[in-house]
Motif scaffolding. Structure first.
Motif, PDB file in Angstrom:
ATOM      1  N   ASP A  43       0.863  -1.173   0.000  1.00  0.00           N
ATOM      2  CA  ASP A  43       0.000   0.000   0.000  1.00  0.00           C
ATOM      3  C   ASP A  43       0.903   1.229   0.000  1.00  0.00           C
ATOM      4  O   ASP A  43       1.454   1.612   1.029  1.00  0.00           O
ATOM      5  CB  ASP A  43      -0.895  -0.006   1.242  1.00  0.00           C
ATOM      6  CG  ASP A  43      -1.887   1.145   1.245  1.00  0.00           C
ATOM      7  OD1 ASP A  43      -1.739   2.059   0.413  1.00  0.00           O
ATOM      8  OD2 ASP A  43      -2.822   1.124   2.070  1.00  0.00           O
ATOM      9  N   ASP A  84      -8.934  -6.683  -7.011  1.00  0.00           N
ATOM     10  CA  ASP A  84      -9.901  -5.609  -6.767  1.00  0.00           C
ATOM     11  C   ASP A  84     -10.231  -5.537  -5.280  1.00  0.00           C
ATOM     12  O   ASP A  84     -11.280  -5.984  -4.824  1.00  0.00           O
ATOM     13  CB  ASP A  84     -11.160  -5.871  -7.596  1.00  0.00           C
ATOM     14  CG  ASP A  84     -12.114  -4.687  -7.609  1.00  0.00           C
ATOM     15  OD1 ASP A  84     -11.696  -3.576  -7.240  1.00  0.00           O
ATOM     16  OD2 ASP A  84     -13.287  -4.881  -7.986  1.00  0.00           O
ATOM     17  N   ARG A  85      -9.294  -4.997  -4.517  1.00  0.00           N
ATOM     18  CA  ARG A  85      -9.444  -4.941  -3.061  1.00  0.00           C
ATOM     19  C   ARG A  85     -10.644  -4.112  -2.624  1.00  0.00           C
ATOM     20  O   ARG A  85     -11.285  -4.414  -1.621  1.00  0.00           O
ATOM     21  CB  ARG A  85      -8.173  -4.361  -2.425  1.00  0.00           C
ATOM     22  CG  ARG A  85      -6.929  -5.213  -2.592  1.00  0.00           C
ATOM     23  CD  ARG A  85      -5.741  -4.547  -1.873  1.00  0.00           C
ATOM     24  NE  ARG A  85      -4.491  -5.265  -2.072  1.00  0.00           N
ATOM     25  CZ  ARG A  85      -4.112  -6.327  -1.369  1.00  0.00           C
ATOM     26  NH1 ARG A  85      -4.901  -6.774  -0.415  1.00  0.00           N
ATOM     27  NH2 ARG A  85      -2.961  -6.920  -1.617  1.00  0.00           N
ATOM     28  N   ASN A  86     -10.925  -3.030  -3.358  1.00  0.00           N
ATOM     29  CA  ASN A  86     -11.914  -2.056  -2.902  1.00  0.00           C
ATOM     30  C   ASN A  86     -13.141  -1.977  -3.799  1.00  0.00           C
ATOM     31  O   ASN A  86     -13.840  -0.958  -3.812  1.00  0.00           O
ATOM     32  CB  ASN A  86     -11.256  -0.672  -2.796  1.00  0.00           C
ATOM     33  CG  ASN A  86     -10.090  -0.670  -1.834  1.00  0.00           C
ATOM     34  OD1 ASN A  86     -10.220  -1.136  -0.705  1.00  0.00           O
ATOM     35  ND2 ASN A  86      -8.948  -0.154  -2.274  1.00  0.00           N
ATOM     36  N   ASP A  87     -13.419  -3.046  -4.540  1.00  0.00           N
ATOM     37  CA  ASP A  87     -14.604  -3.115  -5.399  1.00  0.00           C
ATOM     38  C   ASP A  87     -14.680  -1.947  -6.387  1.00  0.00           C
ATOM     39  O   ASP A  87     -15.748  -1.367  -6.612  1.00  0.00           O
ATOM     40  CB  ASP A  87     -15.885  -3.155  -4.545  1.00  0.00           C
ATOM     41  CG  ASP A  87     -15.977  -4.425  -3.718  1.00  0.00           C
ATOM     42  OD1 ASP A  87     -15.507  -5.474  -4.177  1.00  0.00           O
ATOM     43  OD2 ASP A  87     -16.512  -4.358  -2.594  1.00  0.00           O
ATOM     44  N   GLU A  88     -13.548  -1.645  -7.000  1.00  0.00           N
ATOM     45  CA  GLU A  88     -13.512  -0.579  -8.006  1.00  0.00           C
ATOM     46  C   GLU A  88     -13.948  -1.078  -9.384  1.00  0.00           C
ATOM     47  O   GLU A  88     -14.328  -0.291 -10.242  1.00  0.00           O
ATOM     48  CB  GLU A  88     -12.100  -0.006  -8.116  1.00  0.00           C
ATOM     49  CG  GLU A  88     -11.604   0.685  -6.868  1.00  0.00           C
ATOM     50  CD  GLU A  88     -10.181   1.191  -7.037  1.00  0.00           C
ATOM     51  OE1 GLU A  88      -9.965   2.020  -7.936  1.00  0.00           O
ATOM     52  OE2 GLU A  88      -9.289   0.754  -6.290  1.00  0.00           O
ATOM     53  N   LYS A  96     -10.278 -10.858  -4.817  1.00  0.00           N
ATOM     54  CA  LYS A  96     -10.546  -9.803  -3.837  1.00  0.00           C
ATOM     55  C   LYS A  96      -9.332  -9.561  -2.949  1.00  0.00           C
ATOM     56  O   LYS A  96      -9.136  -8.474  -2.418  1.00  0.00           O
ATOM     57  CB  LYS A  96     -11.761 -10.210  -2.987  1.00  0.00           C
ATOM     58  CG  LYS A  96     -12.153  -9.234  -1.904  1.00  0.00           C
ATOM     59  CD  LYS A  96     -12.712  -7.958  -2.469  1.00  0.00           C
ATOM     60  CE  LYS A  96     -13.209  -7.034  -1.347  1.00  0.00           C
ATOM     61  NZ  LYS A  96     -13.658  -5.731  -1.845  1.00  0.00           N
ATOM     62  N   SER A  97      -8.518 -10.602  -2.776  1.00  0.00           N
ATOM     63  CA  SER A  97      -7.369 -10.553  -1.879  1.00  0.00           C
ATOM     64  C   SER A  97      -6.295 -11.491  -2.406  1.00  0.00           C
ATOM     65  O   SER A  97      -6.595 -12.462  -3.120  1.00  0.00           O
ATOM     66  CB  SER A  97      -7.795 -10.978  -0.473  1.00  0.00           C
ATOM     67  OG  SER A  97      -6.686 -11.319   0.330  1.00  0.00           O
ATOM     68  N   ASP A 101      -3.414  -4.651  -9.783  1.00  0.00           N
ATOM     69  CA  ASP A 101      -4.613  -3.963  -9.302  1.00  0.00           C
ATOM     70  C   ASP A 101      -5.200  -2.976 -10.297  1.00  0.00           C
ATOM     71  O   ASP A 101      -6.078  -2.190  -9.938  1.00  0.00           O
ATOM     72  CB  ASP A 101      -4.300  -3.238  -7.984  1.00  0.00           C
ATOM     73  CG  ASP A 101      -3.368  -2.048  -8.195  1.00  0.00           C
ATOM     74  OD1 ASP A 101      -2.372  -2.199  -8.930  1.00  0.00           O
ATOM     75  OD2 ASP A 101      -3.644  -0.972  -7.630  1.00  0.00           O
ATOM     76  N   TYR A 117       0.665  -5.072   2.427  1.00  0.00           N
ATOM     77  CA  TYR A 117      -0.697  -5.442   2.787  1.00  0.00           C
ATOM     78  C   TYR A 117      -0.664  -6.649   3.726  1.00  0.00           C
ATOM     79  O   TYR A 117       0.282  -7.446   3.703  1.00  0.00           O
ATOM     80  CB  TYR A 117      -1.508  -5.778   1.542  1.00  0.00           C
ATOM     81  CG  TYR A 117      -1.913  -4.571   0.722  1.00  0.00           C
ATOM     82  CD1 TYR A 117      -2.916  -3.718   1.158  1.00  0.00           C
ATOM     83  CD2 TYR A 117      -1.296  -4.292  -0.490  1.00  0.00           C
ATOM     84  CE1 TYR A 117      -3.300  -2.609   0.411  1.00  0.00           C
ATOM     85  CE2 TYR A 117      -1.673  -3.187  -1.251  1.00  0.00           C
ATOM     86  CZ  TYR A 117      -2.674  -2.356  -0.796  1.00  0.00           C
ATOM     87  OH  TYR A 117      -3.042  -1.261  -1.529  1.00  0.00           O
TER      88      TYR A 117
END
Length: 211
Positions: A17, A188-192, A202-203, A169, A89
């Motif tokens: 991050d 797509d960690r943050n549902d973008e 997702k992770s 990402d 992360y």
């Protein structure tokens, strides 16, 4: 998910991050040429290449300005107060060590500078994990073109493309994988990317091999 022999990762936004540090880097660098950069713009630029950023902002229209900007980017990558804002992360170390125990090998394809990436990996205890690095300083053709990924197979000739996957990402990462003929997974960690219908995770935990 299929088990692979070679896992290739994007860096910023995938393994670490670095959003806060990249905001500072672009804010500092654009400030050096008398321009502003919003946090939203910085996140957009970090997902592309430095070349793309320069072209989009037309920094290359003035050679002197362009040189100042690039130097500011390179200088800021060494600032401790900026690098201290970059963190692994929670799923990064666990996933890498799990795949490593199952015989996998790793590489990084990033729009970042390779020396900077290695310094961050050293700080988070993962420098030993990766066998090949391709960055903006070693490949002049950026993602989404295939060349950055193709370089990995030049550096690691014992692997076939069908034995590898690329995780990143951004859509540039996924398109790079497609263009290179490598399985790609969009992180797509943050549902973008809710409308994205391709392979998505997702992770990084989704890559973990359960025996």
């Amino acid at each position: 998910m299929k088990k692979y022999k070679l896992y290739i990762f994007d860096f910023d936004g995938t393994l670490v991050d670095s959003h806060l540090s990249m905001i500072d880097i672009f804010n500092y660098s654009f400030g050096k040429i008398g321009e502003e950069c919003t946090p939203e713009q910085a996140i957009h630029y970090m997902r592309g290449s430095l070349q793309a950023c320069i072209k989009e902002r037309q920094v290359d229209s003035d050679q002197n300005k362009c040189q100042i900007f690039v130097k500011a980017i390179m200088d800021s990558l060494e600032f401790k107060e900026i690098n201290d804002k970059t963190f692994a992360y929670d799923d990064t170390l666990k996933t890498i060590r799990n795949l490593e125990q199952n015989g996998a090998k790793f590489a990084i394809v990033t729009g970042n500078n390779v020396d900077h990436v290695k310094e961050i990996l050293k700080h988070i205890g993962l420098l030993d994990a990766f066998d090949a690095y391709v960055g903006s300083d070693t490949c002049k053709v950026p993602k989404p073109y295939a060349e950055p990924l193709n370089m990995v197979f030049d550096l690691m000739p014992g692997f076939l493309k069908e034995e590898a996957c690329y995780i990143g990402d951004s859509m540039n990462d996924y398109l790079c994988a497609q263009n290179a003929g490598v399985d790609g997974y969009l992180l797509d960690r943050n549902d973008e990317y809710l409308d994205f219908k391709g392979p998505k995770i997702k992770s990084l935990n989704d890559l973990i091999i359960n025996l």
